[in-house]
Design a protein around this motif. Structure first.
Motif, PDB file in Angstrom:
ATOM      1  N   GLU A  26       1.041  -1.317  -0.032  1.00 52.45           N
ATOM      2  CA  GLU A  26      -0.136  -0.010   0.081  1.00 52.45           C
ATOM      3  C   GLU A  26       0.800   1.197   0.007  1.00 52.45           C
ATOM      4  O   GLU A  26       1.869   1.356   0.663  1.00 52.45           O
ATOM      5  CB  GLU A  26      -0.893   0.116   1.256  1.00 52.45           C
ATOM      6  CG  GLU A  26      -1.516   1.148   1.351  1.00 52.45           C
ATOM      7  CD  GLU A  26      -2.674   1.119   2.704  1.00 52.45           C
ATOM      8  OE1 GLU A  26      -3.733   1.416   2.657  1.00 52.45           O
ATOM      9  OE2 GLU A  26      -2.077   0.680   3.935  1.00 52.45           O
ATOM     10  N   THR A  31      -5.228   7.083  -2.066  1.00 44.39           N
ATOM     11  CA  THR A  31      -6.448   6.379  -1.998  1.00 44.39           C
ATOM     12  C   THR A  31      -6.416   5.182  -2.855  1.00 44.39           C
ATOM     13  O   THR A  31      -6.166   5.130  -4.022  1.00 44.39           O
ATOM     14  CB  THR A  31      -7.744   7.631  -2.346  1.00 44.39           C
ATOM     15  OG1 THR A  31      -7.450   8.430  -1.306  1.00 44.39           O
ATOM     16  CG2 THR A  31      -8.756   6.524  -2.056  1.00 44.39           C
ATOM     17  N   ALA A  32      -7.117   4.139  -2.130  1.00 41.23           N
ATOM     18  CA  ALA A  32      -7.301   2.727  -3.189  1.00 41.23           C
ATOM     19  C   ALA A  32      -5.929   1.982  -3.560  1.00 41.23           C
ATOM     20  O   ALA A  32      -6.079   1.806  -4.766  1.00 41.23           O
ATOM     21  CB  ALA A  32      -8.394   3.131  -4.323  1.00 41.23           C
ATOM     22  N   SER A  33      -5.009   2.329  -3.087  1.00 48.40           N
ATOM     23  CA  SER A  33      -3.747   1.548  -3.259  1.00 48.40           C
ATOM     24  C   SER A  33      -3.504   0.279  -2.597  1.00 48.40           C
ATOM     25  O   SER A  33      -2.353  -0.398  -3.053  1.00 48.40           O
ATOM     26  CB  SER A  33      -2.572   2.451  -3.299  1.00 48.40           C
ATOM     27  OG  SER A  33      -2.433   2.535  -1.689  1.00 48.40           O
ATOM     28  N   GLN A  35      -3.148  -3.555  -1.575  1.00 53.44           N
ATOM     29  CA  GLN A  35      -3.211  -4.572  -2.559  1.00 53.44           C
ATOM     30  C   GLN A  35      -2.833  -5.825  -1.571  1.00 53.44           C
ATOM     31  O   GLN A  35      -1.785  -5.676  -0.940  1.00 53.44           O
ATOM     32  CB  GLN A  35      -2.352  -4.640  -3.847  1.00 53.44           C
ATOM     33  CG  GLN A  35      -2.602  -3.498  -4.704  1.00 53.44           C
ATOM     34  CD  GLN A  35      -1.433  -3.429  -5.685  1.00 53.44           C
ATOM     35  OE1 GLN A  35      -0.944  -4.537  -6.489  1.00 53.44           O
ATOM     36  NE2 GLN A  35      -0.924  -2.112  -5.730  1.00 53.44           N
ATOM     37  N   GLY A  68      -7.997  -6.102  -2.130  1.00 50.65           N
ATOM     38  CA  GLY A  68      -7.646  -5.076  -1.494  1.00 50.65           C
ATOM     39  C   GLY A  68      -8.701  -3.811  -2.495  1.00 50.65           C
ATOM     40  O   GLY A  68      -9.145  -4.161  -3.437  1.00 50.65           O
ATOM     41  N   SER A  69      -8.569  -2.672  -1.776  1.00 50.72           N
ATOM     42  CA  SER A  69      -8.940  -1.543  -2.252  1.00 50.72           C
ATOM     43  C   SER A  69      -8.432  -0.946  -3.492  1.00 50.72           C
ATOM     44  O   SER A  69      -9.324  -0.325  -4.553  1.00 50.72           O
ATOM     45  CB  SER A  69      -8.749  -0.215  -1.273  1.00 50.72           C
ATOM     46  OG  SER A  69      -7.336  -0.106  -1.324  1.00 50.72           O
ATOM     47  N   TYR A  70      -7.137  -1.384  -4.037  1.00 56.30           N
ATOM     48  CA  TYR A  70      -6.617  -1.433  -5.237  1.00 56.30           C
ATOM     49  C   TYR A  70      -7.765  -2.161  -6.570  1.00 56.30           C
ATOM     50  O   TYR A  70      -7.797  -1.330  -7.310  1.00 56.30           O
ATOM     51  CB  TYR A  70      -5.513  -1.913  -5.563  1.00 56.30           C
ATOM     52  CG  TYR A  70      -4.554  -1.720  -6.672  1.00 56.30           C
ATOM     53  CD1 TYR A  70      -4.242  -0.453  -7.301  1.00 56.30           C
ATOM     54  CD2 TYR A  70      -4.670  -2.812  -7.733  1.00 56.30           C
ATOM     55  CE1 TYR A  70      -3.583  -0.294  -8.692  1.00 56.30           C
ATOM     56  CE2 TYR A  70      -3.999  -2.790  -8.997  1.00 56.30           C
ATOM     57  CZ  TYR A  70      -3.488  -1.508  -9.336  1.00 56.30           C
ATOM     58  OH  TYR A  70      -2.987  -1.252 -10.685  1.00 56.30           O
ATOM     59  N   HIS A  72     -10.885  -2.308  -5.995  1.00 51.65           N
ATOM     60  CA  HIS A  72     -12.233  -1.904  -5.798  1.00 51.65           C
ATOM     61  C   HIS A  72     -13.045  -2.754  -4.795  1.00 51.65           C
ATOM     62  O   HIS A  72     -14.190  -3.075  -5.022  1.00 51.65           O
ATOM     63  CB  HIS A  72     -12.859  -1.603  -7.175  1.00 51.65           C
ATOM     64  CG  HIS A  72     -12.293  -0.677  -7.972  1.00 51.65           C
ATOM     65  ND1 HIS A  72     -12.181   0.608  -7.762  1.00 51.65           N
ATOM     66  CD2 HIS A  72     -11.640  -0.934  -8.942  1.00 51.65           C
ATOM     67  CE1 HIS A  72     -11.270   1.265  -8.834  1.00 51.65           C
ATOM     68  NE2 HIS A  72     -10.979   0.211  -9.731  1.00 51.65           N
ATOM     69  N   GLY A  73     -12.311  -3.329  -3.870  1.00 54.37           N
ATOM     70  CA  GLY A  73     -12.906  -4.302  -3.009  1.00 54.37           C
ATOM     71  C   GLY A  73     -13.171  -5.744  -3.468  1.00 54.37           C
ATOM     72  O   GLY A  73     -13.664  -6.495  -3.008  1.00 54.37           O
TER      73      GLY A  73
END
Length: 83
Positions: A26, A31-33, A35, A68-70, A72-73
């Motif tokens: 991360e 934001t949204a990185s 994994q 992960g957030s990378y 998009h969930g």
């Protein structure tokens, strides 16, 4: 932690004893990185694995989980290179 600043850990299932290699990366400033990658490894691999070998080890597995957030969930199963 490896040379890319990814967090590396080895998890062992309490029920079956399976060893899992977890790789989490991360960049906190973005934001949204986030994994994460999770793949099964043998006890022998677990005993001699270094943090800097973790990414290459996952990439050589037949398959591993990702999420992960990378992503998009979302999570799933894949193989090959981790970018």
């Amino acid at each position: 932690m490896d040379s890319r600043f990814a967090e590396v850990s080895i998890l062992t299932c309490q029920n079956c004893g399976q060893h899992w290699l977890r790789y989490f990366y991360e960049i906190e400033a973005f934001t949204a990185s986030g994994q994460w990658y999770l793949g099964t490894i043998t006890p022998e691999q677990s005993s001699r694995l270094t943090a800097n070998q973790a990414k290459d080890t996952l990439e050589r597995l037949d398959w591993y989980y990702y999420g992960g957030s990378y992503y998009h969930g979302q999570s799933g199963r894949t193989s090959g290179a981790i970018f």
